[in-house]
Design an enzyme around this catalytic site. Structure first.
Site, PDB file in Angstrom:
ATOM      1  N   PRO A  42       0.854  -1.004   0.074  1.00 33.44           N
ATOM      2  CA  PRO A  42      -0.046  -0.028   0.000  1.00 33.44           C
ATOM      3  C   PRO A  42       0.842   1.331   0.251  1.00 33.44           C
ATOM      4  CG  PRO A  42      -0.085  -1.094   2.251  1.00 33.44           C
ATOM      5  CD  PRO A  42       0.915  -1.840   1.254  1.00 33.44           C
ATOM      6  N   LEU A  43       0.828   2.159  -0.815  1.00 41.07           N
ATOM      7  CA  LEU A  43       1.571   3.234  -1.117  1.00 41.07           C
ATOM      8  C   LEU A  43       0.794   4.534  -1.111  1.00 41.07           C
ATOM      9  CD1 LEU A  43       4.208   1.696  -3.503  1.00 41.07           C
ATOM     10  CD2 LEU A  43       4.511   2.251  -1.111  1.00 41.07           C
ATOM     11  N   CYS A 126       3.431   3.237   9.938  1.00 38.14           N
ATOM     12  CA  CYS A 126       3.405   4.421   9.360  1.00 38.14           C
ATOM     13  C   CYS A 126       4.227   5.367  10.317  1.00 38.14           C
ATOM     14  CB  CYS A 126       2.248   5.128   9.216  1.00 38.14           C
ATOM     15  SG  CYS A 126       2.160   6.612   8.406  1.00 38.14           S
ATOM     16  N   LYS A 165       1.188  -4.929   9.170  1.00 36.62           N
ATOM     17  CA  LYS A 165       2.237  -4.542   8.768  1.00 36.62           C
ATOM     18  C   LYS A 165       2.948  -3.578   9.716  1.00 36.62           C
ATOM     19  CE  LYS A 165       4.301  -2.204   4.786  1.00 36.62           C
ATOM     20  NZ  LYS A 165       4.698  -0.888   4.939  1.00 36.62           N
TER      21      LYS A 165
HETATM   22  C1  FMN Z   1       5.136   7.320  -1.318  1.00 41.13           C
HETATM   23  C2  FMN Z   1       5.081   6.241  -0.390  1.00 41.13           C
HETATM   24  C3  FMN Z   1       3.871   5.776   0.140  1.00 41.13           C
HETATM   25  C4  FMN Z   1       3.611   5.190   1.372  1.00 41.13           C
HETATM   26  N1  FMN Z   1       2.607   4.753   1.884  1.00 41.13           N
HETATM   27  C5  FMN Z   1       2.436   3.560   2.493  1.00 41.13           C
HETATM   28  C6  FMN Z   1       1.006   3.209   2.979  1.00 41.13           C
HETATM   29  O1  FMN Z   1      -0.038   3.729   2.744  1.00 41.13           O
HETATM   30  N2  FMN Z   1       0.883   2.049   3.847  1.00 41.13           N
HETATM   31  C7  FMN Z   1       2.170   1.477   4.285  1.00 41.13           C
HETATM   32  O2  FMN Z   1       1.976   0.523   5.039  1.00 41.13           O
HETATM   33  N3  FMN Z   1       3.275   1.730   3.921  1.00 41.13           N
HETATM   34  C8  FMN Z   1       3.553   2.748   3.028  1.00 41.13           C
HETATM   35  N4  FMN Z   1       4.619   3.003   2.592  1.00 41.13           N
HETATM   36  C9  FMN Z   1       6.012   2.477   3.281  1.00 41.13           C
HETATM   37  C10 FMN Z   1       6.285   1.506   2.256  1.00 41.13           C
HETATM   38  O3  FMN Z   1       5.121   0.471   2.234  1.00 41.13           O
HETATM   39  C11 FMN Z   1       7.757   0.689   2.779  1.00 41.13           C
HETATM   40  O4  FMN Z   1       7.148  -0.046   4.057  1.00 41.13           O
HETATM   41  C12 FMN Z   1       8.997   1.534   2.975  1.00 41.13           C
HETATM   42  O5  FMN Z   1       8.847   2.374   1.875  1.00 41.13           O
HETATM   43  C13 FMN Z   1       9.956   0.702   2.950  1.00 41.13           C
HETATM   44  O6  FMN Z   1      10.183  -0.172   1.815  1.00 41.13           O
HETATM   45  P1  FMN Z   1      11.057   0.282   0.493  1.00 41.13           P
HETATM   46  O7  FMN Z   1      12.418   0.567   1.306  1.00 41.13           O
HETATM   47  O8  FMN Z   1      11.237  -0.941  -0.265  1.00 41.13           O
HETATM   48  O9  FMN Z   1      10.577   1.554   0.116  1.00 41.13           O
HETATM   49  C14 FMN Z   1       5.042   4.155   1.775  1.00 41.13           C
HETATM   50  C15 FMN Z   1       6.087   4.650   1.204  1.00 41.13           C
HETATM   51  C16 FMN Z   1       6.396   5.330   0.170  1.00 41.13           C
HETATM   52  C17 FMN Z   1       7.586   5.657  -0.296  1.00 41.13           C
END
Ligand code: FMN
Length: 386
Positions: A42-43, A126, A165
């Site tokens: 989820p992003l 978060c 998560k």
């Molecule tokens: C633009 C953006 C939006 C995100 N939104 C969420 C979200 O809505 N829910 C969530 O659990 N994590 C969110 N995250 C965190 C990511 O899911 C992830 O846990 C974090 O970026 C670490 O993984 P990575 O190093 O591969 O980016 C977000 C991260 C980014 C960069």
């Protein structure tokens, strides 16, 4: 508990000599069967319908609606209900929420249960200031007993598969992933995703693979172990393999690695090499624009929403500054499409997107944007529909 199929059992048996083929095997979370183990995270501000459809086309095994607020769900905030929409072509879709008290979360989950999702995820990771100040997101990690209660109450509120998560802890003084993971598993979550950083490490610090592994070890002691999903810096084949090898996860969740690179699913699932050809890249970008138009129409707002994706698509190309500058002010999806077509026609078909084998790590940090988002005045987001 859903029995492992012979295919799944075969994959589990090779846990010692891990290969990326592991990601190609189906997996079941509760009663929900995922065709593979490469999951789109989820992003916030990213995983809307158009982008999820594109990632599904690229092979994503599962996808989520971005994090929703339990308070906004209680008030049936218009914008939140809009974010909950699902396209007919989305075969599988989860939703994620965050909130503070077990009661508030359970109430929101009871509503989400009726909204046609395949599973529900609770966000306990978060790091955004506005969320943490309310005691939501990663602030929940400060109280493992509270985490257990939240998951237990949530389980009672839905018949859907429930997942959680988390991060490995709140800060360097509170790396309590082992305890938290055990609580979550014992309370009955069917999937547990661990992001290998603390709240204070946000997005930039190295991933703590050993902490993720410890969390999974503890979670697997539960009577019904959850599917364990590793998250953090999964950007390409080597980093996905590292996550599998070092944490013994069952699946990976892809976050910043997908920004501007939805082809990562093909890469991880072994259907394509690291870099898409220029033609594949163009087809992907144009497909995203077509899905975006179908969802938002073609107007200035639609172009503004698309801009960040369009600029991310230019990562890795040499001499793309002029193109990025044009995309940052593009006013319509038609104009964007023409810019991409022209760019592709001016480059040889074997133009390489990333010169190095490895895509550079994304330095995207959504905290500031999410702070703004969660600072909206009541009238904008949390007002009940009349
Ligand atoms: C633009 C953006 C939006 C995100 N939104 C969420 C979200 O809505 N829910 C969530 O659990 N994590 C969110 N995250 C965190 C990511 O899911 C992830 O846990 C974090 O970026 C670490 O993984 P990575 O190093 O591969 O980016 C977000 C991260 C980014 C960069």
């Amino acid at each position: 508990m859903v029995e492992a199929t012979p295919e799944e059992a075969a994959v589990d048996a090779t846990a010692g000599g891990v290969t990326l083929e592991r990601l190609q095997a189906p997996v079941s979370i509760g009663g929900l069967r995922l065709p593979n183990r490469a999951i789109l995270a989820p992003l916030a501000g990213v995983t809307d319908i158009p982008f999820r459809r594109l990632c599904n086309d690229m092979g994503a095994g599962y996808a989520f609606v971005e994090m929703l607020s339990a308070t906004a769900i209680r008030y049936r905030a218009r914008r939140t209900l809009e974010m909950m929409r699902r396209h007919d072509k989305e075969a599988r879709l989860g939703v994620q929420l965050t909130g503070g008290s077990a009661g508030e979360i359970a109430e929101a989950i009871a509503f989400l249960d009726t909204q046609g999702f395949d599973s529900i995820d609770i966000n306990m990771g978060c790091p955004v200031r506005k969320i943490v100040r309310k005691g939501w997101g990663s602030a929940l990690l400060l109280n493992p007993a509270g985490v257990r209660e939240i998951v237990e109450r949530a389980r009672e509120a839905t018949r859907l598969p429930l997942s959680v998560k988390i991060r490995v802890g709140y800060d360097a003084d509170c790396i309590n992933v082992a305890e938290t993971a055990a609580c979550i598993a014992e309370a009955g979550a069917v999937m547990l995703t661990i992001h290998g950083r603390t709240r204070n490490e946000r997005y930039g610090a190295p991933v703590r693979y050993d902490c993720i592994a410890e969390g999974f070890r503890q979670a697997r002691k539960a009577a019904r172990p959850p599917v364990c999903v590793g998250n953090g810096n999964v950007l390409d084949r080597p980093s996905a393999l590292q996550m599998l090898r070092e944490t013994h996860c069952d699946a990976v969740m892809i976050s910043r690695g997908v920004l501007g690179n939805p082809w990562i699913f093909r890469e991880l699932l072994g259907t394509r090499p690291h870099n898409p050809t220029l033609q594949e890249w163009l087809e992907g970008v144009l497909q995203h624009l077509a899905y975006h138009r179908e969802h938002y129409g073609d107007n200035r707002m639609a172009a503004v929403v698309a801009r960040k994706h369009l600029i991310w698509y230019m990562r890795g190309f040499r001499g793309s500054r002029a193109m990025r500058e044009k995309l940052s002010v593009v006013e319509s999806l038609d104009d964007a499409r023409d810019l991409f077509r022209r760019f592709a026609s001016e480059h040889p078909p074997d133009a390489v997107r990333f010169e190095a084998e490895q895509a550079p790590a994304h330095d995207e940090d959504p905290s500031a944007a999410m702070d703004r988002e969660h600072d909206r005045p009541l009238a904008d987001d949390h007002e009940p529909d009349r």
